[in-house]
Design an enzyme around this catalytic site. Structure first.
Site, short mmCIF file in Angstrom:
data_model
loop_
_atom_site.label_atom_id
_atom_site.label_comp_id
_atom_site.label_asym_id
_atom_site.label_seq_id
_atom_site.Cartn_x
_atom_site.Cartn_y
_atom_site.Cartn_z
N CYS A 21 39.71 41.35 39.58
CA CYS A 21 38.65 41.76 40.47
C CYS A 21 39.35 42.88 41.24
CB CYS A 21 37.84 40.67 41.74
SG CYS A 21 37.05 41.80 42.67
N CYS A 43 38.25 43.33 44.91
CA CYS A 43 39.12 42.69 45.24
C CYS A 43 40.75 42.47 45.88
CB CYS A 43 38.98 41.01 45.27
SG CYS A 43 36.85 40.63 44.46
N ASP A 44 41.18 42.77 44.95
CA ASP A 44 42.85 42.60 45.09
C ASP A 44 43.13 44.15 45.52
OD1 ASP A 44 42.56 40.11 45.34
OD2 ASP A 44 42.75 39.98 43.21
#
Length: 306
Positions: free
Chosen positions: A133, A136-137
Site C-alpha cells: 500500500c 499507507c507507507d
C-alpha cells in the site's frame, strides 16, 4: 434468532458492529479463528487514521475497535463461517466449530487479500520494507530507493505516487510490455524518477530485520542480479474474499460484491456488504470503516421496515 450477524472483523466489520450495537440490535460478529482483525493486523505504523495524531500500530487499532464494539454489546466469536444460505428471509450460517446461527440480516465484511509474490520471508519483512500500500507507507520512504512490482494500472499509480517521496523508483515487470492503460504507462515512463526494469521478476528478498535489497531474475534468459532497495511495493492485484457467497450474491466483473449505488445493499434482501470486499479502488481503513457505518444503517433501516 439474531437481528444482525456480521462476517469479518476488519475496520468495516467492527464499525458496523459499533453502529448496530448502539442501535440495540445486539450484533454477533464472527471474526475468524485465524485472520481476526483483517489486513491491519499485518501493518505496523498507521499514521493516517483520523484521531490518532501520533499514529499507532495496526493491531492496536484493531484491538481498540473490538473493545469499542464490545463495550456497546457486540458478541465477538473467534470462528470461521464455512457455509451460508442467504437466499431466504431467514439467513443461515454454519461455522467451523459446528454451530449454526440464524439471522434476519447479514453484513458481509470479509475483506480482500493482497496478492503476494510467494517468496520466503515475504511475510517476515512485511511492514519492514515490504508493503502492499503506497498510500499507507510511502511517507516512510522519503529520499529512499524503492521499487514497485507489477504491470497494471495499480502498479503505475503506485509508482507515480511514490515519486512524491522517494529519490528513485524502479518499476519491475516480468514482461516487455504493460497491461496498464496507455495513458498510465505514458505518465510513468515520462516521470524522471521512475526507471523500468523489463523482463524481470523478484526471486529473493534480502535483509535482516528490514529489507535491504532483492535478487532479480531475468524472465528471458534466467540470469540474476542484485538490486539494493530500501522498500519494495507489491502491486500485482488483490483478491476479494467472496468464496463463501459467490454463488448467492451478485458480483462485479472484477469479482467484488456488487452493491446498489452508494448503499451497501446487495441483490439479496437483508444482505449487506462493506469494506474492501466491495472496493477495488481505495482500500483504506478509513473508507472501509465508513462503508461499515453505511451497512449498519442500511441493516437498521431494513429491520425497521420489515
Amino acid at each position: 434468532m439474531r437481528e444482525v450477524i456480521i462476517i469479518g472483523s476488519g475496520p468495516a466489520g467492527y464499525t458496523a458492529a459499533i453502529y448496530t450495537a448502539r442501535a440495540g440490535l445486539k450484533p454477533l460478529l464472527i471474526a475468524s479463528s485465524v485472520e481476526a482483525g483483517g489486513e491491519l493486523m499485518k501493518t505496523t505504523e498507521v499514521e493516517n487514521f483520523p484521531g490518532f495524531p501520533e499514529g499507532l500500530q495496526g493491531p492496536e487499532l484493531m484491538a481498540n475497535l473490538q473493545a469499542q464494539a464490545e463495550r456497546f454489546g457486540t458478541e465477538v466469536l473467534l470462528d470461521d463461517v464455512i457455509e451460508v444460505d442467504l437466499t431466504g428471509d431467514i439467513k443461515i450460517l454454519k461455522t467451523g466449530g459446528g454451530e449454526t446461527f440464524e439471522a434476519k440480516t447479514v453484513i458481509l465484511s470479509t475483506g480482500a487479500a493482497y496478492r503476494e509474490l510467494g517468496l520466503p520471508r515475504e511475510k517476515e519483512l512485511s511492514g519492514h520494507g515490504v508493503s502492499w500500500c503506497a498510500t499507507c507507507d510511502g511517507f516512510f520512504f522519503r529520499e529512499r530507493t524503492i521499487a514497485v512490482v507489477g504491470g497494471g494500472d495499480s502498479a503505475m499509480e503506485e509508482a507515480i505516487f511514490l515519486t512524491r517521496f522517494a529519490a528513485r523508483v524502479y518499476l519491475i515487470h516480468r514482461r516487455d510490455s504493460f497491461k496498464a492503460s496507455k495513458i498510465m504507462v505514458e505518465r510513468a515512463l515520462n516521470n524522471p524518477k521512475i526507471e523500468v526494469i523489463y523482463n524481470s521478476e523478484v526471486a529473493e528478498l534480502h535483509g535482516e530485520g528490514k529489507l535491504t535489497g532483492v535478487t532479480l531474475r531475468d524472465t528471458v534468459n534466467g540470469s540474476t542480479n542484485n538490486l539494493d532497495l530500501d522498500g519494495l511495493f507489491i502491486a500485482i492485484g488483490n483478491d476479494p474474499r467472496v468464496w463463501l457467497v459467490e454463488n448467492q450474491v451478485e458480483l462485479t466483473p472484477e469479482k467484488f460484491i456488487k452493491v446498489d449505488g452508494r448503499s451497501s445493499r446487495t441483490n439479496l434482501p437483508g444482505v449487506f456488504a462493506a469494506g474492501d470486499v466491495i472496493d477495488p479502488t481505495y482500500r483504506q481503513a478509513i473508507t472501509a470503516a465508513g462503508s461499515g457505518c453505511v451497512a449498519a444503517l442500511d441493516a437498521e433501516h431494513y429491520l425497521q421496515s420489515h
